[in-house]
Enzyme design. Sequence first.
Site, short mmCIF file in Angstrom:
data_model
loop_
_atom_site.label_atom_id
_atom_site.label_comp_id
_atom_site.label_asym_id
_atom_site.label_seq_id
_atom_site.Cartn_x
_atom_site.Cartn_y
_atom_site.Cartn_z
N SER A 120 -19.42 -14.43 31.98
CA SER A 120 -18.48 -13.31 31.95
C SER A 120 -17.51 -13.49 30.80
O SER A 120 -17.31 -14.61 30.31
CB SER A 120 -17.70 -13.23 33.27
N ASP A 121 -16.91 -12.41 30.35
CA ASP A 121 -15.77 -12.55 29.46
C ASP A 121 -14.58 -12.99 30.32
O ASP A 121 -14.66 -13.04 31.55
CB ASP A 121 -15.48 -11.26 28.71
N TYR A 122 -13.48 -13.31 29.69
CA TYR A 122 -12.34 -13.93 30.33
C TYR A 122 -11.86 -13.11 31.54
O TYR A 122 -11.30 -12.04 31.38
CB TYR A 122 -11.22 -14.06 29.30
N THR A 123 -12.15 -13.60 32.74
CA THR A 123 -11.81 -12.99 34.04
C THR A 123 -12.43 -11.61 34.24
O THR A 123 -11.98 -10.85 35.10
CB THR A 123 -10.28 -12.90 34.28
N SER A 124 -13.48 -11.26 33.49
CA SER A 124 -14.01 -9.89 33.60
C SER A 124 -14.64 -9.63 34.97
O SER A 124 -14.69 -8.48 35.41
CB SER A 124 -15.02 -9.60 32.49
#
Length: 757
Positions: free
Chosen positions: A299-303
């Site tokens: 995932s992207d940062y906390t996506s």
Amino acid sequence: MSDLSRRDLLKGASAVAMVSAALPALAKAVPATDPFIERLIAKMSIQDKAGQLSIYSDPLAARTEGPVLNPGLAKQGIDELKARIRRGEIVGLFNGIGTTIGRELQKVAIEESPSKIPLIFAGDVIHGMKTSFPVPLGESASFDPSLAERTARAAAVEASAKGIQWTFAPMVDVARDQRWGRVVEGSGEDTWLGVQLARARVRGFQGPDIRRDDSMLACPKHFAAYGAVQGGMEYNTADIPETTLREIHLPGFKAAFDAGAITTMSSFNDIAGVPSTANHYLLTDILRGEWGFKGLVVSDYTSEEELILHGYAADGPDAVVKALTAGCDISMQSGLYWKHLPDLVKSGRIPMSVVDTAVRRVLYVKKAMGLFANPYRSLDPVREARDVRRPDAIALAREAGRKSMVLLKNDGNLLPLKKQGKIALIGPAVSQKGDYPGPWANFPDYESCVTVEEGFRAALGDKAKLSVTRGSDYEAPIDGEIDKAVRMAKDADVVVLLLGESASMSGEAQARVDIGIPAPQLALAEAVAATGKPIVVLLRHGRALALTGAVRNAPAIMATWFLGSETGNSIADVVFGDYAPQGRLPVSFPQASGQEPFYYNHRRTGRPQLTADKAYKARYREVTDEPLYPFGFGLTYSVASYSATSVSAATIPWAGSITVTATVTNTGTRAMHEVAQLYINDKVASLTQPVRSLKGMKHLDLEPGQSATVSFTLSRADLGFVHPDKKSYAEPGAFDVWIAPNAMAGTPATFVLKAGA
């Protein structure tokens, strides 16, 4: 073609691969079921498995350098971090560097954690480590994939020496709206060029063998269509037809995977209402089903946590269910997988088989990159001392900077400047080292950066008098500076204005509604222009700009982007004529910000502005529909003359090809480097087609008076487009073709693709 349907996105649909291409050689060589990996999985608890699906930003202050790039984090001590590793909570860490502490943490993982699985150390190495190269968009202006491969290789050597084994790059998003801050991370507005650079950068990062100590695993991002966010606004929705998704936004990813990338990162945006991190159609049906991708998705940062704010998930457990079952294997930073997976499996909401599939992908990647055979790969203190800021990397940074600059205007052959007389150098960043590494330079070495003032002084020596002042800050005036700049300009023979964006105005979360030069700098430019002295404008920027007033009217303008560590030397090399400019624009410069999104390969409309008649045409009231400077544009210090484009035959058989040729002549008085570009247009098709599409390029070095014949081969495979059935193929009919210096130049030749049996 209608937009992607919610039904397709949620449940998947039978689909045909957009492009027929081999799987990465490494992926094909690894069996679908690896006994070593299966034995590991069989021994792991659900907590161990959840840990292998959870990555975190390195919390140790001793391993973090450079700017804060994400929301602030609570710092942890090394004892607390080691305790988490012992509990098996962590698959790896990112954006921390240093081999000594890296070895110490790895020792805990392989000796004291429940499953003895090595950590992976990752980082956002976007355009270099301690030696920073031009930002990706600037480097893309070189139109030179071999250069991109070499800088990525050098970045990998340096970053792996500092303990990074996996980079969250390259960004392969096609960006057609210059208001978007992350334009700076990619290759621009064209898919064909983006494909060439995606392949090159993956090859460079990973090298000949991803198990080598100096290799860095590539992670093409953001999957998918992040560059299509509405209004160019960060984290926004992307609402596009599936034909556009497949034709424009997916080919760069497919090229990166074909080049050997075995990881990818999901994007923040949704498409047609389904966030990418929980998009089964993207992450499973297309990525794994159609393309046969065997690697992992992070995932992207906390996506995955942001699915809640999207309104797509009810809470943390629901977000985990939707992200993991869609095909997002690793949770970045939120900790949701570690927190909720054990209970979700226990309750039956997520089958253990789904968890095992994700863990299997992670372990496959770790094994493929050699971590099980050598857990301490890229954690060598000897290499850390030897391979950082090497002379060859510094020389390459200077070369890349020179080749990335684009000469936009040179009235009266003002450039190159002579190394004599009095030169006034004015602008917010002429001497400020802190701004020189550029956006997304996560591990900067500020002191080693060469400012433009330093570059000019080194080039000039005592041959000319150089006066220097800031004139203004980027977005605010400085008391007395304009008056000082005017006095310097009046005393000078020529003025060099370094204007544009600061590093903090470009990159993630830096969308702009106005992509012009900020008002304080415009006021500076107007005041200096009023002196009547000749002006050279050097633009500093991470996107195309809308130029106005004295900046637009300056006799000489050069796009210099953010060039990294060797900025000052690179600029001096070109401005004073030791090297000729050779860059070409990877993004169109609009006449005004309000034209965005603006790109050369737009579809034809029923009312194009083909003449001077303005009434009832596809245009704005204030400006024509033409760019200020088009895609592919770039001047040299000489003059290139192109002959008419010719084709070897009037028709192409269905299974045949033709040769397209033109002669390019240097009609000027200086040696030049020219980039000849091949464009096509499908004149009549079942879907409206772009006015032009780039299909090839050739680099030419020409002495004064020298000519070269440029040839390209076109076949049916080069003429196709994606249809509503999701397949890409050509249709019989007439095509225009150009060999030209940019996307607006030249007169086309015409040929016909004949129908097949």
